[in-house]
Each structure stands twice: as structure tokens, then as C-alpha cells.
Write an enzyme that holds these catalytic residues in place. Structure first.
Site, PDB file in Angstrom:
ATOM      1  N   GLU A 166       0.818  -1.230   0.000  1.00 50.18           N
ATOM      2  CA  GLU A 166       0.000   0.000   0.000  1.00 50.18           C
ATOM      3  C   GLU A 166       0.853   1.283   0.000  1.00 50.18           C
ATOM      4  N   TYR A 168       3.554   2.002   1.959  1.00 45.80           N
ATOM      5  CA  TYR A 168       4.170   2.404   3.230  1.00 45.80           C
ATOM      6  C   TYR A 168       5.700   2.260   3.162  1.00 45.80           C
ATOM      7  N   ARG A 216       2.865  -8.858   4.119  1.00 45.97           N
ATOM      8  CA  ARG A 216       1.898  -8.341   3.129  1.00 45.97           C
ATOM      9  C   ARG A 216       2.694  -7.645   2.042  1.00 45.97           C
ATOM     10  N   HIS A 254      -1.564   3.595  -1.775  1.00 48.80           N
ATOM     11  CA  HIS A 254      -2.690   4.506  -1.517  1.00 48.80           C
ATOM     12  C   HIS A 254      -2.730   5.625  -2.555  1.00 48.80           C
ATOM     13  N   GLN A 341     -18.735   2.913   2.612  1.00 43.08           N
ATOM     14  CA  GLN A 341     -19.425   4.040   3.238  1.00 43.08           C
ATOM     15  C   GLN A 341     -19.286   4.100   4.758  1.00 43.08           C
ATOM     16  N   CYS A 355     -20.207  -0.823   9.539  1.00 45.34           N
ATOM     17  CA  CYS A 355     -20.497  -1.434   8.246  1.00 45.34           C
ATOM     18  C   CYS A 355     -21.909  -1.049   7.831  1.00 45.34           C
TER      19      CYS A 355
HETATM   20  P1  FAD Z   1     -36.928   2.974   0.601  1.00 44.05           P
HETATM   21  O1  FAD Z   1     -35.775   2.196   0.135  1.00 44.05           O
HETATM   22  O2  FAD Z   1     -37.416   4.074  -0.257  1.00 44.05           O
HETATM   23  O3  FAD Z   1     -38.129   1.954   0.862  1.00 44.05           O
HETATM   24  C1  FAD Z   1     -39.412   2.391   1.159  1.00 44.05           C
HETATM   25  C2  FAD Z   1     -40.417   1.297   0.795  1.00 44.05           C
HETATM   26  O4  FAD Z   1     -41.682   1.620   1.304  1.00 44.05           O
HETATM   27  C3  FAD Z   1     -40.584   1.097  -0.691  1.00 44.05           C
HETATM   28  O5  FAD Z   1     -40.283  -0.234  -1.048  1.00 44.05           O
HETATM   29  C4  FAD Z   1     -42.056   1.429  -0.941  1.00 44.05           C
HETATM   30  O6  FAD Z   1     -42.637   0.587  -1.933  1.00 44.05           O
HETATM   31  C5  FAD Z   1     -42.661   1.155   0.416  1.00 44.05           C
HETATM   32  N1  FAD Z   1     -43.907   1.892   0.672  1.00 44.05           N
HETATM   33  C6  FAD Z   1     -44.078   3.231   0.720  1.00 44.05           C
HETATM   34  N2  FAD Z   1     -45.369   3.515   1.040  1.00 44.05           N
HETATM   35  C7  FAD Z   1     -46.009   2.334   1.187  1.00 44.05           C
HETATM   36  C8  FAD Z   1     -47.344   1.955   1.512  1.00 44.05           C
HETATM   37  N3  FAD Z   1     -48.283   2.857   1.780  1.00 44.05           N
HETATM   38  N4  FAD Z   1     -47.644   0.640   1.550  1.00 44.05           N
HETATM   39  C9  FAD Z   1     -46.712  -0.316   1.307  1.00 44.05           C
HETATM   40  N5  FAD Z   1     -45.450   0.009   0.993  1.00 44.05           N
HETATM   41  C10 FAD Z   1     -45.090   1.295   0.940  1.00 44.05           C
HETATM   42  N6  FAD Z   1     -27.653   4.638  -0.554  1.00 44.05           N
HETATM   43  C11 FAD Z   1     -26.445   4.330  -0.133  1.00 44.05           C
HETATM   44  O7  FAD Z   1     -26.191   4.377   1.067  1.00 44.05           O
HETATM   45  N7  FAD Z   1     -25.466   3.937  -0.979  1.00 44.05           N
HETATM   46  C12 FAD Z   1     -25.663   3.862  -2.299  1.00 44.05           C
HETATM   47  O8  FAD Z   1     -24.745   3.509  -3.041  1.00 44.05           O
HETATM   48  C13 FAD Z   1     -26.926   4.193  -2.791  1.00 44.05           C
HETATM   49  N8  FAD Z   1     -27.171   4.147  -4.111  1.00 44.05           N
HETATM   50  C14 FAD Z   1     -28.398   4.466  -4.556  1.00 44.05           C
HETATM   51  C15 FAD Z   1     -28.632   4.441  -5.927  1.00 44.05           C
HETATM   52  C16 FAD Z   1     -29.877   4.752  -6.417  1.00 44.05           C
HETATM   53  C17 FAD Z   1     -30.099   4.737  -7.910  1.00 44.05           C
HETATM   54  C18 FAD Z   1     -30.939   5.081  -5.522  1.00 44.05           C
HETATM   55  C19 FAD Z   1     -32.309   5.406  -6.052  1.00 44.05           C
HETATM   56  C20 FAD Z   1     -30.711   5.134  -4.172  1.00 44.05           C
HETATM   57  C21 FAD Z   1     -29.436   4.847  -3.677  1.00 44.05           C
HETATM   58  N9  FAD Z   1     -29.152   4.915  -2.315  1.00 44.05           N
HETATM   59  C22 FAD Z   1     -27.919   4.581  -1.875  1.00 44.05           C
HETATM   60  C23 FAD Z   1     -30.127   5.430  -1.364  1.00 44.05           C
HETATM   61  C24 FAD Z   1     -30.766   4.300  -0.562  1.00 44.05           C
HETATM   62  O9  FAD Z   1     -31.259   3.309  -1.428  1.00 44.05           O
HETATM   63  C25 FAD Z   1     -31.861   4.885   0.314  1.00 44.05           C
HETATM   64  O10 FAD Z   1     -31.278   5.786   1.217  1.00 44.05           O
HETATM   65  C26 FAD Z   1     -32.596   3.793   1.081  1.00 44.05           C
HETATM   66  O11 FAD Z   1     -33.188   2.884   0.202  1.00 44.05           O
HETATM   67  C27 FAD Z   1     -33.660   4.386   1.987  1.00 44.05           C
HETATM   68  O12 FAD Z   1     -34.251   3.323   2.655  1.00 44.05           O
HETATM   69  P2  FAD Z   1     -35.724   3.367   3.248  1.00 44.05           P
HETATM   70  O13 FAD Z   1     -35.947   2.019   3.801  1.00 44.05           O
HETATM   71  O14 FAD Z   1     -35.867   4.527   4.137  1.00 44.05           O
HETATM   72  O15 FAD Z   1     -36.678   3.646   2.013  1.00 44.05           O
HETATM   73  P1  NAP Z   2     -28.430  14.378  -2.729  1.00 45.22           P
HETATM   74  O1  NAP Z   2     -27.133  13.708  -2.555  1.00 45.22           O
HETATM   75  O2  NAP Z   2     -28.956  15.212  -1.646  1.00 45.22           O
HETATM   76  O3  NAP Z   2     -28.297  15.255  -4.055  1.00 45.22           O
HETATM   77  C1  NAP Z   2     -29.332  16.045  -4.530  1.00 45.22           C
HETATM   78  C2  NAP Z   2     -28.826  16.899  -5.700  1.00 45.22           C
HETATM   79  O4  NAP Z   2     -29.884  17.654  -6.180  1.00 45.22           O
HETATM   80  C3  NAP Z   2     -27.729  17.837  -5.322  1.00 45.22           C
HETATM   81  O5  NAP Z   2     -26.749  17.784  -6.340  1.00 45.22           O
HETATM   82  C4  NAP Z   2     -28.405  19.190  -5.254  1.00 45.22           C
HETATM   83  O6  NAP Z   2     -27.429  20.126  -5.695  1.00 45.22           O
HETATM   84  C5  NAP Z   2     -29.565  19.042  -6.217  1.00 45.22           C
HETATM   85  N1  NAP Z   2     -30.761  19.768  -5.816  1.00 45.22           N
HETATM   86  C6  NAP Z   2     -31.356  19.782  -4.596  1.00 45.22           C
HETATM   87  N2  NAP Z   2     -32.448  20.551  -4.616  1.00 45.22           N
HETATM   88  C7  NAP Z   2     -32.573  21.033  -5.876  1.00 45.22           C
HETATM   89  C8  NAP Z   2     -33.491  21.907  -6.518  1.00 45.22           C
HETATM   90  N3  NAP Z   2     -34.527  22.433  -5.864  1.00 45.22           N
HETATM   91  N4  NAP Z   2     -33.288  22.203  -7.791  1.00 45.22           N
HETATM   92  C9  NAP Z   2     -32.251  21.699  -8.484  1.00 45.22           C
HETATM   93  N5  NAP Z   2     -31.348  20.872  -7.919  1.00 45.22           N
HETATM   94  C10 NAP Z   2     -31.485  20.553  -6.634  1.00 45.22           C
HETATM   95  O7  NAP Z   2     -29.573  13.325  -3.057  1.00 45.22           O
HETATM   96  P2  NAP Z   2     -29.644  12.122  -4.071  1.00 45.22           P
HETATM   97  O8  NAP Z   2     -28.623  12.203  -5.144  1.00 45.22           O
HETATM   98  O9  NAP Z   2     -31.049  12.108  -4.469  1.00 45.22           O
HETATM   99  O10 NAP Z   2     -29.314  10.877  -3.164  1.00 45.22           O
HETATM  100  C11 NAP Z   2     -30.186  10.516  -2.077  1.00 45.22           C
HETATM  101  C12 NAP Z   2     -29.419   9.804  -0.982  1.00 45.22           C
HETATM  102  O11 NAP Z   2     -28.949   8.568  -1.454  1.00 45.22           O
HETATM  103  C13 NAP Z   2     -28.218  10.603  -0.523  1.00 45.22           C
HETATM  104  O12 NAP Z   2     -28.105  10.536   0.865  1.00 45.22           O
HETATM  105  C14 NAP Z   2     -27.063   9.882  -1.138  1.00 45.22           C
HETATM  106  O13 NAP Z   2     -25.922   9.946  -0.307  1.00 45.22           O
HETATM  107  C15 NAP Z   2     -27.561   8.456  -1.237  1.00 45.22           C
HETATM  108  N6  NAP Z   2     -26.884   7.818  -2.369  1.00 45.22           N
HETATM  109  C16 NAP Z   2     -25.639   7.366  -2.184  1.00 45.22           C
HETATM  110  C17 NAP Z   2     -24.966   6.829  -3.246  1.00 45.22           C
HETATM  111  C18 NAP Z   2     -23.548   6.294  -3.075  1.00 45.22           C
HETATM  112  O14 NAP Z   2     -22.948   5.870  -4.046  1.00 45.22           O
HETATM  113  N7  NAP Z   2     -22.989   6.269  -1.898  1.00 45.22           N
HETATM  114  C19 NAP Z   2     -25.547   6.779  -4.487  1.00 45.22           C
HETATM  115  C20 NAP Z   2     -26.831   7.259  -4.638  1.00 45.22           C
HETATM  116  C21 NAP Z   2     -27.490   7.807  -3.571  1.00 45.22           C
HETATM  117  P3  NAP Z   2     -27.625  21.705  -5.688  1.00 45.22           P
HETATM  118  O15 NAP Z   2     -28.608  21.989  -4.600  1.00 45.22           O
HETATM  119  O16 NAP Z   2     -26.259  22.238  -5.446  1.00 45.22           O
HETATM  120  O17 NAP Z   2     -28.110  22.037  -7.043  1.00 45.22           O
HETATM  121 FE1  SF4 Z   3     -19.652  -1.333   2.786  1.00 38.91          FE
HETATM  122 FE2  SF4 Z   3     -19.667  -2.707   5.086  1.00 38.91          FE
HETATM  123 FE3  SF4 Z   3     -18.324  -3.650   3.056  1.00 38.91          FE
HETATM  124 FE4  SF4 Z   3     -17.457  -1.451   4.305  1.00 38.91          FE
HETATM  125  S1  SF4 Z   3     -17.593  -3.484   5.140  1.00 38.91           S
HETATM  126  S2  SF4 Z   3     -17.543  -1.800   2.123  1.00 38.91           S
HETATM  127  S3  SF4 Z   3     -19.393  -0.495   4.830  1.00 38.91           S
HETATM  128  S4  SF4 Z   3     -20.526  -3.344   3.134  1.00 38.91           S
END
Ligand code: FAD
Ligand code: NAP
Ligand code: SF4
Length: 675
Positions: A166, A168, A216, A254, A341, A355
Site C-alpha cells: 500500500e 508504506y 503483506r 494509496h 461508506q 459497516c
Molecule cells: P426505501 O428504500 O425508499 O423503501 C421504502 C419502501 O416503502 C418502498 O419499497 C415502498 O414501496 C414502500 N412503501 C411506501 N409507502 C407504502 C405503503 N403505503 N404501503 C406499502 N409500501 C409502501 N444509498 C447508499 O447508502 N449507498 C448507495 O450507493 C446508494 N445508491 C443508490 C442508488 C440509487 C439509484 C438510488 C435510487 C438510491 C441509492 N441509495 C444509496 C439510497 C438508498 O437506497 C436509500 O437511502 C434507502 O433505500 C432508503 O431506505 P428506506 O428504507 O428509508 O426507504
Molecule cells: P443528494 O445527494 O442530496 O443530491 C441532490 C442533488 O440535487 C444535489 O446535487 C443538489 O445540488 C440538487 N438539488 C437539490 N435541490 C434542488 C433543486 N430544488 N433544484 C435543483 N437541484 C437541486 O440526493 P440524491 O442524489 O437524491 O441521493 C439521495 C441519498 O442517497 C443521498 O443521501 C445519497 O448519499 C444516497 N446515495 C448514495 C450513493 C452512493 O454511491 N454512496 C448513491 C446514490 C445515492 P444543488 O442543490 O447544489 O443544485
Molecule cells: Fe460497505 Fe460494510 Fe463492506 Fe465497508 S464493510 S464496504 S461499509 S458493506
């Protein structure tokens, strides 16, 4: 009896003076517990020892005052240090495990004004320039390794791992990149290699024959002026002669500009490099990097790339990884998804590791789940990460849990995320929850949208209903060319060739990633060949460091994509340790990243914006895709409250801004620990 399909992985390994239970090493990770109460570190390792891993290696401990990663970092430089570690080794041995301590000299890769190195050459990613060690100081540093090994033995460790990868100090001595000396410690490779060889020889002399020395070794430096293949092979043979018991794999310094452990890296992407070393030595060699499931690990051993498998993060995700493999319960493994993350992002943010998929990791003494004395009937609405996490833990504690979701499958937004190239591992998390929720007797009621009426018969209700995407108040936002990210990622609506993405958060970046790959057969994250070609990795290692010299250009993306955000900061996705990977990959595919913009409006010809210099521009695009964050979905809150039942709200439904899966799963588990 070992499960037949993983026979090689579960085969004991006789080292002559001691036998390891199986071929699995839990690799070194700095978790942040090293500097806390040793009882916490002891609980962390004892839990993994109970899970039957063959050999565990601690995070790095410094071998001298100049060796530290930062001024307060853990060290093994005195009898008092040795005594403190007794708590750890006793706990591991009581649980039937074996443990080695990693001995680390950071050299120039440290946050330490007193840093030293082979030469006074600064690392491009650390703020200070090191001082070149004098010949006399070199001798002292080597002795530092030997006495640290002596203290490790006194502490009850079964062995040490010498950190020789890495980037070091040992790598700094080994390579022209770090070593410009002209004395007996630099110049030819023979002289550059003296330092690590002397370290191993003196450790062996200090600890005797019956003590494990893991080295390592950097199989592939992935930096310019790194080691050549020929030098790496010579080093491996010489390390064996010097007294090393096991050679472990390290990939990339790194400061390398190539991802080596992130989720975008295909599983087992580097075992071909380990194989080259295995072919020239007779001691066991361990493969590592992005191995997270038993079938892949077994394949690596069966095809002769390595004798052992070293995995680190998979043991944060699941301490029982080996036990579950042994008991043919592979479907119950909580798989590390390579997101970084809650582990690396925390470490680099100065926080204790955990984790994303297992919030108990590194919190073994603090987040404890005990059986409930009062079984309750609990309804959970929403089977996303928050709802799944709550339901599983609550059921394990003895509650009667019913989990509802409108969708026909569990997973929530993970079902959307899993389609993004590089996020294939999200399938594993859904598989894990499917298996475990069934096993723990959680009643799944899928494919029905729930109203308060459906929740009458329950004692308590948990709303985990997630989020609703924001629609910004942008002129022209209702124009037919405007789409939401769900239209693209969930509903599969057709998207034009020229695209503007409004919002540069994680979802904006993922949507761009999806659109750059859409239509191509394979993603680089599932093909080792494509991955190596994309990132310019020279598998023949003709060039020093194993890099092809000029970064290989991928096929140009078929779409013209621009990601925009209003904030002036760089668009990179959310990850501290992975943002640069997204940025590099998107830029290589010609995606334009624009920060600090003002949106004027959407019109027939495209999206009109103002850039920070005040100029107005029309982005001529076919579609504008909105990825502008989310707000909580609390549609059921009022009606459930009106029923007078105890109500809990978790995940995106509680707070959408900055809510990610790490927080959603953590909230679910923590609430379940208390109901
Ligand atoms: P959700 O995952 O939104 O689940 C809510 C559930 O509630 C849904 O399945 C919905 O169908 C159900 N529901 C709602 N209302 C009702 C109802 N009335 N009756 C029955 N069911 C209902 N996060 C990360 O940390 N790392 C990532 O790399 C990452 N990548 C992402 C990539 C994408 C493209 C997206 C869209 C999201 C990503 N996220 C990532 C964000 C992460 O998936 C969300 O933060 C997480 O799923 C939130 O979990 P939750 O359980 O609160 O809600
Ligand atoms: P987010 O990270 O909060 O990003 C939202 C984006 O929308 C920002 O770039 C913001 O930038 C813009 N935005 C917000 N309000 C706006 C408005 N009114 N008009 C125009 N632009 C606006 O949210 P997200 O991308 O939807 O992700 C949701 C959650 O999932 C986050 O917590 C994220 O960390 C998580 N997630 C994680 C990963 C991962 O790889 N770790 C991947 C996907 C999602 P400006 O306000 O500067 O324009
Ligand atoms: Fe993600 Fe947990 Fe694996 Fe770290 S140990 S990379 S937080 S799943």
C-alpha cells in the site's frame, strides 16, 4: 464435515509448528478501536474468532515513534503496550481463534510532521515532506520492527504481519519512486530490497521458529516507478528465505489512481497477480481484494491462483462468514457490498468504522440485541433497507413482525440501485434479507399498498415508507422532455442521446453511470478484462508498477451527458474514498460535470442555464433528468397516529435529506434493539 463445494477453502493449513483451521485470513483493518478501551477491540476480534476464521490480523500498530500514521496512533513499542494487548489475545484464544498483529511503519504516508522515509520525497496525497533516514536511523527502525515483534509475542499474539504494501515505508525503500539513495540502502534493487529483508530476518531472529510471520507484499504497485514484475518475484523468493511463513497480497499504493477495493472493482480482479508469486515460492500465498463470497474464494483456490484467501471488510459485514460457509448456509451470509461508506469513509473521516450492512460491526459492546421478555405484534410498512433491518432484528429478538410493501419484492430503492453498473452487489443484500426474514418468521405481505385500516390488529407500527423525489420549481419543469430518475431507472422510459442531469448527488451520478452503459453487454465491474483495460492495468506487467503507461481509453459513450448542480463544489458522488473513482470514470467517458450553475428553465430546444461567469447557455438536449433530492413519504403518519398506536418512523420517511442506506439500516437496527 466441510461443505463439499467449499472443501479447499475449509481445509486446515498445517504451518509445521501450528495448524490454521481453514484457509481464510481476516485481513488487517484500522477500525478506530485500536486507540480505544482494549475491551472493545477484544470483543470485536472475539466475535470474529467465534465465527471460525482461520487467522485474524489486527489493524496496523506502529513500530517506532516515527512510524505512526498520526501522532496518537496505536503502537507496539513497550512492555506496557504488550500488557494492554493481552485482553485482546486472551479473548481471541478463549474463543478458539488465532490472531497476528500488523506491524506498520507509515514512512511518508502519514499525517505526522516528523515523518521519515528512504528519501526526502513527498507523497502526492500527504501534506508533509519526509526526512531521509540516516544509515544509523535505518538500523534503529529495523530494530524497532524486531522489538515490536518481541512485544507482540509477549502480548500473546500468534504472529505478526509485516506491512509491506500500500505504499508504506517498505515500499518506499523498495522502489525508485520512493528511494533515491546512493548508499548501501539504495541504487540497485538488491540494495533497495535490503530494508524489508533485514526487517524479516531480525524479526525471525527475535521471535524464534515457532511464530507466524505474514508479509503483506505489494504484488502490483499501480504507480509509476513502482516495482517491476521481475523485482517482485525476486523479493518473494528472498522473503521466503528470510523466514516468512505466509505471503499476503497487497494491491496498489494509496496514491494509485486506480480503484482496488471499491465496489466497481470486479470480484477477484487481481488474483492473477498473486498467482505469479505463488508460482515462485513454496510457502502459502494468500489472495485478496474484492473477494466476498465463498464460491469465488473457492474458485481462486481451486484454479491455483493462491493457497489462502484474505478478506477484511467481509468480516465487518458478517463475523460468521466462515461458520456459515462451513454449515452450508451461504445464503445467510451478509455480503460486503464494497461501498466503503461505513468503513473506509469513516476511517478517513476520523470516525470509528462500522459497516453499512451490519451496524453492530465495531460496536459489539454497545449495540446489543437481547431477547424480548414481551413479544409484541409489530407492523412495518416499507421493505426498503430501514424496514428490512428493523424487521429482521425485531424478529430475532422475539417479536411477531409483519412487513408490508407495495412492491412485489423487498428491497425498496435497492431494487433501483442494483441496476446501476458497479452496484451489482446490492443484489446480495436483498438476497440476504430475503433469506433471513423468512428464516426468522417475518410475515411478508408484498404487492399491496397499505392504509391505516390494514394496521388495526397490531400493537405497534413502524413507518419505513421511504421518500418521494423532489420536483424543483424550475420554469418548464412540466415540459415533455423532463423526466424523473425513477422514469429512467425504474420505469425504463426511453432516453435521448443528449441528456442534462439536474442534480449531482449520488443519484445524479448513478443515473449518468447507468446511461453511459445502457445498451452495452457487460459492465467493467463484472468483467476483469474490461476493468483492467478501462483503468490501464497491464496484466503482463511489462511496465513498472503494472500500469500501462497511457490510460486505456474506453469506447466513447454513445450519449452526450452533462451533470449539473448549483453548489460550486466538485461533482463527485457522496463517497469520501470513492468520489474520485466516479469522477475519473465519468470524465473518461466524456460526461461533462458543471458546478455552480443557475437553472433558467427548460424549453423546446433544451435546458437554459447561467454559468458562474454570468454567461447564459442553452444546453441542447433531448431530455432533462431531474435528480434533485427527495422528501419524506409520510402519507400514513396522520391516520396511524389517529388510531392511537405507538408509531415509529425510520429511514427516508423520517428524514430524507442526507439519508442513505447506511443510516436507514442503522436506524432500523437501533430502533429494533429497543422495542
Ligand atoms: P426505501 O428504500 O425508499 O423503501 C421504502 C419502501 O416503502 C418502498 O419499497 C415502498 O414501496 C414502500 N412503501 C411506501 N409507502 C407504502 C405503503 N403505503 N404501503 C406499502 N409500501 C409502501 N444509498 C447508499 O447508502 N449507498 C448507495 O450507493 C446508494 N445508491 C443508490 C442508488 C440509487 C439509484 C438510488 C435510487 C438510491 C441509492 N441509495 C444509496 C439510497 C438508498 O437506497 C436509500 O437511502 C434507502 O433505500 C432508503 O431506505 P428506506 O428504507 O428509508 O426507504
Ligand atoms: P443528494 O445527494 O442530496 O443530491 C441532490 C442533488 O440535487 C444535489 O446535487 C443538489 O445540488 C440538487 N438539488 C437539490 N435541490 C434542488 C433543486 N430544488 N433544484 C435543483 N437541484 C437541486 O440526493 P440524491 O442524489 O437524491 O441521493 C439521495 C441519498 O442517497 C443521498 O443521501 C445519497 O448519499 C444516497 N446515495 C448514495 C450513493 C452512493 O454511491 N454512496 C448513491 C446514490 C445515492 P444543488 O442543490 O447544489 O443544485
Ligand atoms: Fe460497505 Fe460494510 Fe463492506 Fe465497508 S464493510 S464496504 S461499509 S458493506
Amino acid at each position: 464435515m466441510p461443505a463439499a463445494q467449499h472443501a479447499k477453502l475449509l481445509e486446515p493449513l498445517n504451518l509445521g509448528f501450528t495448524t490454521l483451521k481453514n484457509r481464510v485470513i481476516m485481513g488487517s483493518m484500522h477500525t478506530g478501536l485500536e486507540e480505544e478501551d482494549p475491551a472493545k477491540l477484544a470483543a470485536f476480534f472475539a466475535r470474529r474468532a467465534q465465527g471460525d476464521v482461520g487467522l485474524m490480523i489486527t489493524g496496523g500498530f506502529a513500530t517506532s515513534e516515527t512510524a505512526v500514521l498520526w501522532p496518537g496512533a496505536g503502537r507496539m513499542t513497550s512492555e506496557a503496550d504488550a500488557l494492554r494487548h493481552r485482553t485482546v489475545t486472551d479473548a481471541v484464544h478463549a474463543a478458539g481463534g488465532k490472531i497476528a498483529i500488523q506491524l506498520l511503519h507509515a514512512g511518508r504516508q502519514a499525517y505526522n510532521v516528523n515523518m521519515v522515509s528512504a528519501s526526502a520525497k513527498q507523497s502526492p496525497i500527504f501534506p508533509f515532506t519526509p526526512r531521509a533516514l540516516t544509515a544509523e536511523e535505518i538500523e534503529q527502525e529495523i530494530d524497532g520492527f524486531a522489538s515490536a515483534a518481541g512485544y507482540a509475542k509477549m502480548a500473546g499474539y500468534d504472529g505478526v504481519e509485516v506491512m509491506g504494501s500500500e505504499g508504506y515505508l517498505l515500499n518506499q525503500f523498495l522502489t525508485e519512486r520512493g528511494n533515491e539513495r546512493t548508499d548501501e540502502w539504495g541504487g540497485t534493487f538488491e540494495k533497495r530490497m535490503r530494508f524489508p529483508l533485514e526487517v524479516v530476518r531480525r524479526i525471525r531472529a527475535k521471535v524464534g521458529a515457532e511464530f507466524i510471520i505474514v508479509y503483506r507484499m505489494s504484488m502490483l504497485d499501480l504507480v509509476p516507478d513502482g516495482q517491476s514484475l521481475e523485482e517482485t518475484l525476486i523479493l518473494a523468493r528472498e522473503l521466503e528465505k528470510a523466514g516468512v511463513t505466509i505471503l499476503n497480497t497487497g494491491i496498489g499504493w494509496h496514491e494509485a489512481k486506480i480503484p482496488t477495493i471499491a465496489t466497481q472493482v470486479p470480484r477477484g480482479a487481481f488474483t492473477w497477480a498473486t498467482r505469479k508469486i505463488k508460482e515462485v515460492v513454496s510457502i502459502p500465498v494468500a489472495a485478496s481484494n474484492r473477494l466476498n463470497m465463498p464460491d469465488d474464494a473457492e474458485r481462486v483456490l481451486q484454479n491455483g491462483d493462491a493457497d489462502m484467501i484474505a478478506m477484511a471488510r467481509p468480516f465487518l459485514a458478517d463475523p460468521d462468514w466462515v461458520l456459515k460457509t462451513k454449515e452450508a448456509r451461504v445464503n445467510e451470509i451478509n455480503t460486503c457490498i464494497g461501498c466503503n461508506q461505513a468503513c473506509l469513509d469513516h476511517t478517513f473521516g476520523g470516525k470509528r468504522c462500522s459497516c453499512l450492512v451490519n451496524p453492530q460491526a465495531c460496536h459489539e459492546t454497545e449495540l446489543v440485541f437481547v431477547k424480548t421478555p414481551a413479544r409484541k405484534k409489530i407492523a412495518v410498512v416499507g421493505a426498503g433497507p430501514a424496514g428490512m433491518s428493523f424487521s429482521l432484528t425485531a424478529a430475532q429478538r422475539g417479536h411477531a413482525v409483519t412487513l408490508f410493501d407495495a412492491s412485489p419484492e423487498i428491497g425498496g430503492q435497492f431494487n433501483i440501485a442494483k441496476q446501476v453498473p458497479g452496484k451489482e452487489e446490492f443484489h446480495e443484500t436483498i438476497r440476504y434479507f430475503n433469506t433471513m426474514l423468512n428464516k426468522e418468521g417475518v410475515q411478508l405481505k408484498l404487492g399491496q399498498r397499505i392504509s391505516a385500516d390494514d394496521l388495526k390488529d397490531f400493537d405497534e407500527v413502524v413507518l419505513a415508507t421511504g421518500i418521494i423525489p423532489n420536483v424543483p420549481s424550475l420554469p418548464g419543469v412540466d415540459h415533455p422532455k423532463v423526466m424523473g430518475y425513477l422514469d429512467v431507472l425504474k420505469h425504463g422510459k426511453p432516453v435521448g442521446q443528449r441528456v442534462a442531469i439536474v442534480g449531482g448527488g449520488g443519484i445524479g451520478v448513478d443515473t449518468a453511470e447507468f446511461l453511459t452503459h445502457h445498451g452495452s453487454e457487460q459492465s467493467p465491474s463484472t468483467s476483469i478484462e474490461d476493468f483492467c483495460e478501462f483503468w490501464g492495468i497491464d496484466r503482463e506487467q511489462k511496465a513498472r508498477g503494472g500500469i500501462a503507461g497511457v490510460k486505456a481509453q474506453p469506447e466513447a459513450a454513445t450519449r452526450q451527458i452533462t451533470i449539473l448542480q448549483r453548489k460550486p463544489k466538485k461533482i463527485a458522488g457522496p463517497g469520501k474514498t470513492t468520489g474520485w473513482i466516479h469522477r475519473a470514470a465519468l470524465e473518461a467517458k466524456g460526461v461533462r460535470l458543471m458546478s455552480g450553475v443557475e437553472y433558467i428553465g427548460v424549453e423546446d430546444a433544451g435546458l437554459r442555464i447561467r454559468t458562474p461567469d454570468g454567461a447564459e447557455h442553452l444546453l441542447e438536449v433531448d431530455n432533462v433528468i431531474v435528480c434533485a433530492g427527495q422528501h419524506p413519504n409520510r402519507e400514513l403518519e396522520e391516520s396511524v397516529l389517529a388510531m392511537g398506536k405507538p408509531l415509529h418512523i425510520i429511514g427516508g420517511a423520517f428524514k430524507a435529506a442526507e439519508l442513505d442506506a447506511k443510516e436507514a439500516i442503522n436506524q432500523g437496527a437501533r430502533l429494533a434493539a429497543t422495542v
